[in-house]
Write an enzyme that holds these catalytic residues in place. Structure first.
Site, short mmCIF file in Angstrom:
data_model
loop_
_atom_site.label_atom_id
_atom_site.label_comp_id
_atom_site.label_asym_id
_atom_site.label_seq_id
_atom_site.Cartn_x
_atom_site.Cartn_y
_atom_site.Cartn_z
N ASP A 1 -6.21 -4.05 -2.92
CA ASP A 1 -6.09 -2.93 -3.75
C ASP A 1 -7.18 -2.82 -4.87
OD1 ASP A 1 -5.27 -5.61 -4.99
OD2 ASP A 1 -3.46 -4.87 -5.93
N ASP B 1 -11.99 -7.84 -8.20
CA ASP B 1 -12.10 -8.13 -9.44
C ASP B 1 -13.46 -9.11 -9.64
OD1 ASP B 1 -11.98 -8.88 -12.47
OD2 ASP B 1 -9.95 -8.54 -12.27
N LYS C 1 -14.40 -3.75 -9.60
CA LYS C 1 -14.86 -3.85 -10.90
C LYS C 1 -16.08 -4.40 -10.80
CE LYS C 1 -9.96 -4.27 -12.94
NZ LYS C 1 -9.28 -5.48 -13.78
N PHE D 1 -7.69 -3.45 -17.47
CA PHE D 1 -6.55 -3.59 -16.70
C PHE D 1 -5.51 -2.47 -16.32
CE2 PHE D 1 -2.25 -5.27 -15.94
CZ PHE D 1 -2.80 -6.19 -15.16
N ASP E 1 0.11 -4.09 -10.37
CA ASP E 1 1.20 -4.49 -11.25
C ASP E 1 0.63 -5.17 -12.66
OD1 ASP E 1 0.48 -6.95 -9.55
OD2 ASP E 1 2.07 -7.84 -10.74
N ARG F 1 4.17 -1.29 -9.74
CA ARG F 1 3.65 -0.89 -8.58
C ARG F 1 4.12 0.60 -7.97
NH1 ARG F 1 1.56 -5.84 -6.56
NH2 ARG F 1 2.61 -7.56 -7.22
N ARG G 1 2.74 6.64 -8.89
CA ARG G 1 1.88 7.09 -7.67
C ARG G 1 0.61 7.36 -8.48
NH1 ARG G 1 3.87 11.51 -5.09
NH2 ARG G 1 5.60 11.02 -5.04
P1 IMP Z 1 -9.96 -11.45 -7.96
O1 IMP Z 1 -9.60 -12.61 -7.17
O2 IMP Z 1 -10.48 -11.70 -9.33
O3 IMP Z 1 -11.17 -10.37 -7.13
O4 IMP Z 1 -8.74 -10.41 -8.25
C1 IMP Z 1 -8.15 -9.76 -7.26
C2 IMP Z 1 -6.76 -9.56 -7.40
O5 IMP Z 1 -6.24 -9.83 -9.12
C3 IMP Z 1 -6.18 -8.29 -7.18
O6 IMP Z 1 -5.92 -8.41 -5.95
C4 IMP Z 1 -5.12 -7.98 -7.90
O7 IMP Z 1 -3.77 -8.43 -7.42
C5 IMP Z 1 -5.32 -8.56 -9.20
N1 IMP Z 1 -6.05 -7.61 -10.32
C6 IMP Z 1 -7.16 -7.72 -10.74
N2 IMP Z 1 -7.51 -6.69 -11.17
C7 IMP Z 1 -6.43 -6.06 -11.81
C8 IMP Z 1 -5.86 -4.96 -12.47
O8 IMP Z 1 -6.65 -4.35 -13.35
N3 IMP Z 1 -4.62 -4.92 -12.48
C9 IMP Z 1 -3.52 -5.32 -11.49
N4 IMP Z 1 -4.02 -6.22 -11.01
C10 IMP Z 1 -5.16 -6.64 -10.86
MG MG Z 2 -3.84 -8.09 -4.91
#
Ligand code: IMP
Ligand code: MG
Length: 181
Positions: free
Chosen positions: A105, A108, A136, A157, A164, A170, A173
């Site tokens: 999805d 980050d 991001k 965020f 979610d 979640r 739409r």
């Molecule tokens: P990462 O491991 O820091 O890259 O984060 C990835 C996971 O964090 C994603 O698969 C999302 O489940 C969650 N995540 C990161 N940013 C957001 C956001 O803005 N809203 C909701 N979930 C997020």
């Molecule tokens: Mg995820």
């Protein structure tokens, strides 16, 4: 689009469904171009739960033979974050010796895809590519190549279209951003 309330926070409209779908159109075009002459059907791997909606929209737009698999990841044990990502159940689907396209999805910091890339290689995947609906870039700390990116966004965020806030949001739409006012 109205504001929505999830748990203790309010979210305001951020990206309409039509914009998300147009980003998915673009991603599908790139993947279709890359896989049109591929001899072996790749595996489209949905990272649950967040990428469920993205993966289903993407699949409808792919025009080559592929299989589908899914897995669930968690970084929490009970109510405390361990900081470590875990795979609570086995992958649904066969990835051994396959070319895998991971569908996320959002990427980050990149912790999740870094863990996942290694995990899939350990499980015998031949090649792992990363496809993410959103990214991001300002907070990304890893070297792993993101092969397909729908849209880059600032470090806000967001919820909706599969994403979610503590499991709520979640089903919307459209995508909403946290309202700090
Ligand atoms: P990462 O491991 O820091 O890259 O984060 C990835 C996971 O964090 C994603 O698969 C999302 O489940 C969650 N995540 C990161 N940013 C957001 C956001 O803005 N809203 C909701 N979930 C997020
Ligand atoms: Mg995820």
């Amino acid at each position: 689009m109205e504001r929505i309330k999830l748990h203790d926070k309010t979210f305001k409209p951020y990206m309409r469904e039509s914009e998300v779908l147009s980003a998915i159109d673009d991603v599908a075009k790139s993947i279709n171009a890359d896989y049109k002459d591929s001899c072996q059907p790749p595996v489209i791997l949905c990272v649950l739960n967040g990428a469920m909606m993205f993966t289903s929209e993407l699949l409808k737009r792919l025009d080559f033979n592929c299989t589908v698999a899914s897995l669930k990841l968690t970084s929490y044990v009970g109510t405390r974050s361990t900081g470590a990502i875990q795979v609570p159940t086995a992958i649904h689907g066969d990835i051994r010796d396959k070319n895998v396209i991971v569908c996320e999805d959002i990427v980050d910091t990149g912790n999740t895809i870094e863990f996942l890339s290694q995990y899939l290689k350990d499980q015998g995947a031949r090649e792992v590519r990363i496809c993410t609906m959103l990214h991001k870039p300002d907070v990304y700390t890893k070297d792993i190549k993101l092969d397909y990116i729908g849209r880059c966004i600032p470090n806000d965020f967001i919820v909706g279209f599969g994403l979610d806030y503590d499991e709520l949001g979640r089903n919307y739409r459209d995508i909403y951003v946290i309202d700090n006012e």
